[in-house]
Design a protein around this motif. Structure first.
Motif, PDB file in Angstrom:
ATOM      1  N   THR A  83      -7.413   6.608 -11.997  1.00 38.19           N
ATOM      2  CA  THR A  83      -6.241   5.748 -11.864  1.00 38.19           C
ATOM      3  C   THR A  83      -5.039   6.534 -12.360  1.00 38.19           C
ATOM      4  O   THR A  83      -5.002   6.947 -13.529  1.00 38.19           O
ATOM      5  CB  THR A  83      -6.383   4.456 -12.682  1.00 38.19           C
ATOM      6  OG1 THR A  83      -7.536   3.736 -12.235  1.00 38.19           O
ATOM      7  CG2 THR A  83      -5.150   3.576 -12.514  1.00 38.19           C
ATOM      8  N   SER A  85      -0.856   6.549 -12.906  1.00 39.28           N
ATOM      9  CA  SER A  85       0.242   5.595 -13.061  1.00 39.28           C
ATOM     10  C   SER A  85       1.484   6.306 -13.561  1.00 39.28           C
ATOM     11  O   SER A  85       1.397   7.202 -14.412  1.00 39.28           O
ATOM     12  CB  SER A  85      -0.162   4.498 -14.053  1.00 39.28           C
ATOM     13  OG  SER A  85       0.909   3.596 -14.281  1.00 39.28           O
ATOM     14  N   THR A 198       1.374   3.445  -8.699  1.00 38.42           N
ATOM     15  CA  THR A 198       0.024   3.821  -9.097  1.00 38.42           C
ATOM     16  C   THR A 198      -0.760   4.325  -7.898  1.00 38.42           C
ATOM     17  O   THR A 198      -0.450   4.008  -6.743  1.00 38.42           O
ATOM     18  CB  THR A 198      -0.749   2.646  -9.734  1.00 38.42           C
ATOM     19  OG1 THR A 198      -0.983   1.650  -8.738  1.00 38.42           O
ATOM     20  CG2 THR A 198       0.029   2.032 -10.884  1.00 38.42           C
ATOM     21  N   ASP A 200      -4.976   4.678  -6.911  1.00 41.63           N
ATOM     22  CA  ASP A 200      -6.380   4.487  -7.239  1.00 41.63           C
ATOM     23  C   ASP A 200      -7.185   5.374  -6.294  1.00 41.63           C
ATOM     24  O   ASP A 200      -7.062   5.252  -5.067  1.00 41.63           O
ATOM     25  CB  ASP A 200      -6.770   3.018  -7.065  1.00 41.63           C
ATOM     26  CG  ASP A 200      -8.195   2.753  -7.491  1.00 41.63           C
ATOM     27  OD1 ASP A 200      -8.435   2.615  -8.695  1.00 41.63           O
ATOM     28  OD2 ASP A 200      -9.077   2.685  -6.596  1.00 41.63           O
TER      29      ASP A 200
END
Length: 211
Positions: A83, A85, A198, A200
């Motif tokens: 992840t 960010s 973000t 993923d």
């Protein structure tokens, strides 16, 4: 308020490595050993669930790339979940997370950002490790976020690492150097420079069912 040159935000990655092998300890250790060159540039914290890395996106994405490439050089199937960010309003700004690319991007039209992103991928180092990645880009907020996402998709399709579109994500394939540069450019050049963005992603190497 727009980000100013030299302004800071919080930029980080939460990384979990999953070797499909009884030798998982050796594989994970090899990946973590690849982070040693980055300990001066990044804040790195590892526990039993994941490794958190915080810092500027140049060493950050290089570190994530090298962690996975070191693990993927072995013959065993290995996957990694990440992840990414930037600009999270719930995290304090960190002075180690300075990024000129973000400051420049807010003044550049979409087409120029797409061209610069494609050039960066062409100039990426060749690591000799073939990998697959599927990822989703999330641009937080209202406004023209769909224009930014669609602009990113157009860049991906011309990046040389694009494999196919899937529901809710995009599939990439190629040398780890080019694939992770594609991810870095998607992360930095699309979405508001001062906003929360973000990614993923799941990476895979040496899969016996690779399609």
């Amino acid at each position: 308020m727009p980000a100013e040159r030299g302004a800071t935000m919080f930029i980080g990655a939460q990384v979990s490595l999953y070797p499909m092998s009884s030798h998982f300890v050796d594989i994970i250790t090899a990946g973590l050993d690849a982070l040693r060159p980055y300990t001066d540039d990044l804040k790195i914290e590892t526990d039993d669930m994941s490794t958190l890395m915080v810092g500027a996106p140049e060493p950050l994405l290089d570190a994530v790339r090298d962690l996975f490439a070191a693990s993927a050089k072995r013959p065993e199937h290995v996957t990694m979940h990440v992840t990414l960010s930037r600009g999270c309003p719930g995290e304090p700004d960190d002075t180690s997370c300075r990024c000129d690319t973000l400051e420049q991007a807010q003044h550049q039209p979409l087409a120029e950002r797409q061209d610069l992103a494609a050039q960066a991928v062409r100039e990426a180092p060749v690591l000799g490790v073939e990998i697959d990645v599927q990822f989703s880009l999330y641009v937080m907020g209202a406004g023209n976020h769909m224009d930014e996402i669609l602009g990113c998709i157009d860049f991906l399709k011309s990046s040389g690492t694009f494999l196919k579109s899937k529901n809710f994500c995009t599939r990439l394939r190629g040398d780890a150097g080019a694939v992770f540069e594609t991810l870095r450019q998607a992360f930095l050049r699309f979405g508001p420079a001062e906003g929360h963005v973000t990614i993923d992603l799941t990476a895979s190497a040496n899969s016996p069912s690779r399609g």
